[in-house]
Design a protein around this motif. Structure first.
Motif, short mmCIF file in Angstrom:
data_model
loop_
_atom_site.label_atom_id
_atom_site.label_comp_id
_atom_site.label_asym_id
_atom_site.label_seq_id
_atom_site.Cartn_x
_atom_site.Cartn_y
_atom_site.Cartn_z
N LEU A 203 59.01 77.04 58.37
CA LEU A 203 59.12 76.94 56.92
C LEU A 203 59.41 75.50 56.53
O LEU A 203 60.22 74.84 57.17
N GLY A 204 58.76 75.02 55.51
CA GLY A 204 59.00 73.65 55.07
C GLY A 204 57.93 73.17 54.13
O GLY A 204 56.84 73.75 54.04
N GLU A 205 58.23 72.09 53.43
CA GLU A 205 57.28 71.53 52.48
C GLU A 205 56.07 70.97 53.21
O GLU A 205 56.11 70.72 54.42
N THR A 206 55.00 70.76 52.46
CA THR A 206 53.80 70.17 53.05
C THR A 206 54.09 68.75 53.53
O THR A 206 54.81 67.99 52.88
N GLY A 207 53.53 68.42 54.70
CA GLY A 207 53.68 67.08 55.23
C GLY A 207 54.94 66.83 56.02
O GLY A 207 55.23 65.69 56.38
N THR A 208 55.70 67.88 56.36
CA THR A 208 56.96 67.68 57.09
C THR A 208 56.78 67.69 58.61
O THR A 208 57.70 67.32 59.34
N GLY A 209 55.62 68.14 59.10
CA GLY A 209 55.39 68.14 60.55
C GLY A 209 55.44 69.53 61.17
O GLY A 209 55.79 69.66 62.34
N LYS A 210 55.06 70.56 60.41
CA LYS A 210 55.12 71.93 60.94
C LYS A 210 54.10 72.12 62.07
O LYS A 210 54.41 72.75 63.08
N ALA A 347 62.82 68.31 54.87
CA ALA A 347 62.00 67.36 54.11
C ALA A 347 62.43 65.94 54.46
O ALA A 347 63.54 65.69 54.95
N LEU A 348 61.55 64.97 54.21
CA LEU A 348 61.85 63.59 54.55
C LEU A 348 63.05 63.05 53.77
O LEU A 348 63.84 62.27 54.31
N ARG A 349 63.24 63.48 52.53
CA ARG A 349 64.37 63.00 51.73
C ARG A 349 65.71 63.49 52.30
O ARG A 349 66.76 62.96 51.96
N GLU A 350 65.66 64.50 53.17
CA GLU A 350 66.88 65.01 53.80
C GLU A 350 67.22 64.25 55.07
O GLU A 350 68.30 64.45 55.63
N ARG A 351 66.33 63.40 55.52
CA ARG A 351 66.60 62.61 56.73
C ARG A 351 66.08 61.18 56.56
O ARG A 351 65.28 60.69 57.35
N LEU A 352 66.57 60.53 55.50
CA LEU A 352 66.13 59.17 55.19
C LEU A 352 66.48 58.18 56.29
O LEU A 352 65.85 57.13 56.42
N ASP A 353 67.50 58.51 57.10
CA ASP A 353 67.87 57.62 58.20
C ASP A 353 66.75 57.49 59.24
O ASP A 353 66.77 56.55 60.05
N GLU A 389 61.82 59.49 46.89
CA GLU A 389 62.11 60.91 47.09
C GLU A 389 61.10 61.59 48.01
O GLU A 389 61.37 62.67 48.53
N TRP A 390 59.93 61.04 48.17
CA TRP A 390 58.90 61.50 49.10
C TRP A 390 58.56 62.98 48.93
O TRP A 390 58.78 63.79 49.83
N PRO A 391 58.00 63.36 47.79
CA PRO A 391 57.59 64.76 47.64
C PRO A 391 56.49 65.16 48.60
O PRO A 391 56.34 66.33 48.95
N GLY A 392 55.69 64.17 49.06
CA GLY A 392 54.65 64.45 50.05
C GLY A 392 55.10 64.28 51.47
O GLY A 392 54.31 64.42 52.41
N ASN A 393 56.39 63.91 51.66
CA ASN A 393 57.02 63.80 52.98
C ASN A 393 56.30 62.80 53.88
O ASN A 393 55.84 61.77 53.40
#
Length: 510
Positions: A203-210, A347-353, A389-393
């Motif tokens: 489960l995850g947004e598009t572009g997160t690496g599923k 999502a990418l915004r959850e792991r900006l590091d 915010e990277w909505p497209g991750n």
């Protein structure tokens, strides 16, 4: 009777009265000669049962696993003579004059002939062993046959290996880049999922690496040496999905392949099937998928044959399946069958590091594919990327980096080169963040425009004139922000470059 016909009839000799007896004696004599001259002979009836064998054939019985002829005669020929083709001769009525038969008794040169009654009906078959171990007397033919068989086997193995190679996983768990807490957690869960054969739901947004994680789970599982077959449900028309999943029987419908076609479940037998965008599956097919997941068997389209399969399913979706179940858009029983091992990809915004490591890896791949010199990020560029915010991750991050590489020649990418391809970001106070030189600073929100009364003269101009003025202002602002780069300006205004060129004449219409 006419004279000519009478004359011709008188020229036809009459058959002897005992002609039938002579023919029967000839047939019997020929039968006896064949029985003595060949290495062995058998007679089989129309039910495939052996009714007689010659004395010579009895010497093959021990090698076939029989003590004497009483154990052999009366049995169906396909049960006692491995690889025999006598049933095919009875079924077709056509002889097989020369063939090689190989079984545990050895290799033989054989002939198979159909037997017919007076009405021409096939009532059985005659099998003759012409040569025992013909390799001693037919060495050139046997050697050629052996070479051809070896080449065929080698070709089949190469094709199987190539197919298996193309169906192997392309990523491992180490391919999921990142050392932040969310990234480490998702990799830990992926390793645990790889230890079982239960269904996984990514489960995850598009572009997160599923899809990358699906490959990684397969690569770390016990099925890693078996195929990994992927299908994007959203990319296949609804009318073709059933055939894609379950296959098509030969000639199932007009235009179908005469050899049939295997479905994705059959191709993935023993391995893993990755179902991407499972939330887009039509409801009419969901019940059939549920049955396959429960029974582990498929029935090809147009066939009455059920084929068992051993497939581990990994599904992925960017949609809220729980909400779809509540809305009646997704079957609840299929959802519970898929949601055995749920794994949420952050999502990418959850792991900006992780952006620095991700950007570095992405840049390496971009320049390698494009044949460019290496690129790297300046500190201000990295800081700018971490403001987004990277909505497209990760897919969006790659797109921004690739645009910057293709549109410029700088080896060290500055924030100024990335800014035109980024969506405006906001800080924690909700104010716009703009680029000023090499520094990022919050810019106060513009003051609210003064209220206009209904009779304001500025609003009573033609609407087309007001729209043209607004478009001119937007074009000037975009071109200033991008330093006159029209491609980047079109990107900033979310319009095609051709449309931008069409609007440029407005700047001269003051």
């Amino acid at each position: 009777m006419p004279a000519a016909a009478s004359k011709n009839a008188s020229l036809i000799p009459e058959l002897p009265a005992d002609a039938d007896g002579v023919l029967r004696m000839a047939a019997q004599s020929l039968f006896d000669v064949l029985a003595q001259a060949t290495e062995g002979m058998m007679v089989v009836d129309r039910s495939h049962r052996i009714v007689w064998i010659s004395e010579g054939y009895k010497r093959f019985l021990p090698a076939l696993g029989f003590g004497d002829e009483t154990e052999f005669v009366g049995r169906p020929v396909e049960e006692v003579v491995p690889n025999t083709l006598i049933p095919q001769v009875i079924a077709s009525g056509k002889p097989m004059l020369i063939d090689l038969l190989t079984n545990r008794a050895g290799t033989f040169l054989v002939t198979r002939l159909p037997l017919r009654n007076e009405a021409g009906e096939v009532i059985g078959a005659l099998g003759l062993v012409l040569l025992d171990h013909p390799e001693t007397t037919m060495q050139p033919l046997i050697s050629k046959f052996g070479r051809l068989q070896q080449e065929l086997d080698d070709t089949r193995r190469q094709l199987a290996a190539e197919q298996s190679k193309n169906r192997r996983s392309k990523h491992t768990i180490a391919s999921f880049i990142g050392s932040s807490a969310p990234a480490l957690e998702v990799k830990r869960q992926a390793r645990r999922a790889a230890l079982s054969s239960s269904t996984v739901l990514l489960l995850g947004e598009t572009g997160t690496g599923k899809e990358l994680l699906a490959h990684a789970i397969h690569a770390a599982s016990r099925r890693a040496h078996k195929p990994l077959v992927s299908i994007n449900i959203a990319a296949v028309p609804d009318t073709l999905l059933e055939a894609e999943f379950f296959g098509v029987a030969p000639g199932a419908y007009t235009g179908a392949d005469r050899k049939g076609r295997e479905g994705k479940f059959k191709l993935a037998d023993g391995g893993t099937l990755f179902l991407d965008e499972i939330g887009d599956m039509p409801t009419t097919l969901q019940s059939k998928l549920l049955r396959v997941l429960q029974e582990q068997e498929v029935e090809p389209l147009g066939s009455n044959t059920v084929i068992p399969v051993d497939v581990r399913v990994i599904a992925a979706t960017s949609r809220d399946l729980g909400a779809m179940v509540a809305a009646g858009e997704f079957r609840a029983d299929l959802y519970y069958r898929l949601n055995v091992l749920p794994l949420r990809v952050p999502a990418l915004r959850e792991r900006l590091d992780d952006i620095e490591a991700l950007a570095e890896a992405l840049l390496e791949d971009i320049v390698r594919r494009a044949g460019m010199a290496s690129r790297s990020l300046a500190p201000d560029a990295l800081e700018l990327l971490m403001q987004q915010e990277w909505p497209g991750n990760i897919r969006e991050l790659r797109n921004v980096l690739e645009l910057a590489c293709l549109m410029g020649d700088e080896m060290l990418l500055q924030a100024a080169q990335l800014a035109p391809y980024l969506k405006p970001a906001t800080d924690t106070t909700g104010r716009n963040v703009a680029l000023a030189g090499s520094e990022l600073r919050p810019v106060p929100a513009p003051a609210a425009p003064p209220a206009h009364s209904p009779d304001d003269a500025s609003l009573l101009r033609p609407l087309a004139e007001q729209i043209a003025e607004l478009e001119r202002s937007a074009l000037r602002a975009a071109l200033r922000a991008t330093g006159g780069n029209k491609f980047a300006a079109a990107k900033l205004l979310c319009m095609s470059r051709a449309s931008l060129y069409d609007k440029l004449p407005l700047l001269t219409q003051e």
